[in-house]
Write a protein that holds these residues in place. Structure first.
Motif, mmCIF file in Angstrom:
data_model
loop_
_atom_site.group_PDB
_atom_site.id
_atom_site.type_symbol
_atom_site.label_atom_id
_atom_site.label_comp_id
_atom_site.label_asym_id
_atom_site.label_seq_id
_atom_site.Cartn_x
_atom_site.Cartn_y
_atom_site.Cartn_z
ATOM 1 N N GLN A 145 -7.464 3.651 18.109
ATOM 2 C CA GLN A 145 -6.615 4.506 18.925
ATOM 3 C C GLN A 145 -7.090 5.957 18.927
ATOM 4 O OE1 GLN A 145 -3.950 3.442 20.910
ATOM 5 N NE2 GLN A 145 -4.863 1.477 20.391
ATOM 6 N N ARG A 146 -8.005 6.286 18.041
ATOM 7 C CA ARG A 146 -8.473 7.682 17.957
ATOM 8 C C ARG A 146 -9.594 7.915 18.965
ATOM 9 N NH1 ARG A 146 -6.755 10.522 13.491
ATOM 10 N NH2 ARG A 146 -5.515 9.306 12.006
ATOM 11 N N GLY A 148 -10.877 9.974 22.689
ATOM 12 C CA GLY A 148 -10.749 11.298 23.262
ATOM 13 C C GLY A 148 -12.014 12.104 23.062
ATOM 14 N N PRO A 169 -8.501 15.255 26.085
ATOM 15 C CA PRO A 169 -7.689 15.649 24.936
ATOM 16 C C PRO A 169 -7.702 14.548 23.886
ATOM 17 C CG PRO A 169 -6.270 14.877 26.693
ATOM 18 C CD PRO A 169 -7.664 14.898 27.254
ATOM 19 N N SER A 171 -6.377 12.040 21.027
ATOM 20 C CA SER A 171 -5.100 11.367 20.830
ATOM 21 C C SER A 171 -5.231 10.339 19.720
ATOM 22 C CB SER A 171 -4.653 10.671 22.115
ATOM 23 O OG SER A 171 -3.494 9.883 21.891
ATOM 24 N N THR A 173 -2.480 8.212 19.327
ATOM 25 C CA THR A 173 -1.416 7.265 19.668
ATOM 26 C C THR A 173 -1.728 6.448 20.909
ATOM 27 O OG1 THR A 173 -0.261 8.967 20.959
ATOM 28 C CG2 THR A 173 0.369 8.715 18.644
ATOM 29 N N VAL A 176 -6.809 7.388 25.009
ATOM 30 C CA VAL A 176 -7.229 8.324 26.042
ATOM 31 C C VAL A 176 -8.715 8.102 26.335
ATOM 32 C CG1 VAL A 176 -7.639 10.764 26.544
ATOM 33 C CG2 VAL A 176 -5.490 10.048 25.513
ATOM 34 N N ARG A 192 -4.408 12.846 29.852
ATOM 35 C CA ARG A 192 -3.166 13.540 29.544
ATOM 36 C C ARG A 192 -3.205 14.917 30.202
ATOM 37 N NH1 ARG A 192 -1.881 14.242 23.352
ATOM 38 N NH2 ARG A 192 -3.599 15.725 23.556
ATOM 39 N N GLY A 196 1.415 17.389 28.684
ATOM 40 C CA GLY A 196 1.454 16.384 27.637
ATOM 41 C C GLY A 196 1.750 14.980 28.117
ATOM 42 N N PHE A 198 0.948 11.381 29.802
ATOM 43 C CA PHE A 198 -0.190 10.488 29.979
ATOM 44 C C PHE A 198 -0.164 9.880 31.373
ATOM 45 C CE2 PHE A 198 0.407 10.479 25.354
ATOM 46 C CZ PHE A 198 -0.882 10.759 24.948
#
Length: 215
Positions: A145-146, A148, A169, A171, A173, A176, A192, A196, A198
């Motif tokens: 999930q990390r 970006g 950006p 993220s 969570t 991205v 995003r 803020g 998405f």
């Protein structure tokens, strides 16, 4: 979607276990394709629509598997030994692009359709997605999930990037930068905005330049 646009493959735990299912676009009828105690996800059709690829941990770790379109004759294709996911096949049926979790070089890899010649392409990227022509793939930086930081398009032949990047950006969570192709020269990706929120952004590109974002 299947190559003829009539069917959709997806993963679902509606049976109590994560399996691959298929839906008929016209009728909405559902068919269960895999039925195994392990976890099955990341499904994709082969270019001729006769087979499917997906990721399964039925061998103990996630590997790339292949079966007939109805799920019969399942066989393990990759032998990554750590974590092989997100497979897609080139239009000529020669190569499979996938995500590897090998500690020495986690990121985008390719292998022959029979699982031979596993080849690292780009380290430190996540969720590679193959272009309709099979010559390029898009992948954001990051893992799990990390994702970006940036999104780039690379050549499948040797992993070299096109000379531009899309800044994203970071993220922890949401994935991205996760990409789907909207034609051979247009990518759509999770983004995003300044507030803020998405959403999905699309951009056209050429070999040397990047178009403006379409939100």
């Amino acid at each position: 979607f299947s190559p003829d646009g009539r069917r959709i493959l997806f993963s679902s735990n509606r049976s109590g276990n994560l399996d691959i299912w298929e839906m008929d676009v016209e009728s909405g009828a559902l068919s269960r394709i895999t039925d195994y105690a392990g976890q099955d996800w990341d499904p994709a059709y082969t270019p001729d629509g006769r087979k499917i690829l997906w990721s399964s941990d039925r061998s103990g770790v996630f590997e790339v598997w292949e079966a007939a379109a109805d799920g019969s004759g399942a066989r393990q294709v990759s032998h990554d030994g750590v974590d092989a996911e997100n497979p897609t096949m080139t239009p000529d049926g020669e190569w499979i692009l996938f995500l590897s979790g090998r500690p020495q070089q986690p990121g985008a890899w390719k292998m022959r359709a029979d699982g031979s010649e596993p080849t690292p392409l780009v380290a430190g990227v996540n969720l590679p997605d193959l272009s309709p022509t099979g010559e390029l793939f898009a992948a954001p930086a990051g893992a799990g999930q990390r994702t970006g930081r940036d999104l780039r398009v690379y050549r499948l032949s040797d992993g070299t990037p096109l000379p531009w990047k899309i800044s994203l950006p970071a993220s922890i969570t949401l994935a991205v930068g996760r990409t789907r192709w909207a034609g051979a020269d247009r990518v759509a990706y999770v983004d995003r905005d300044e507030s803020g929120y998405f959403g999905v952004t699309a951009r056209r590109f050429s070999e040397s330049s990047l178009g403006e974002p379409e939100r």
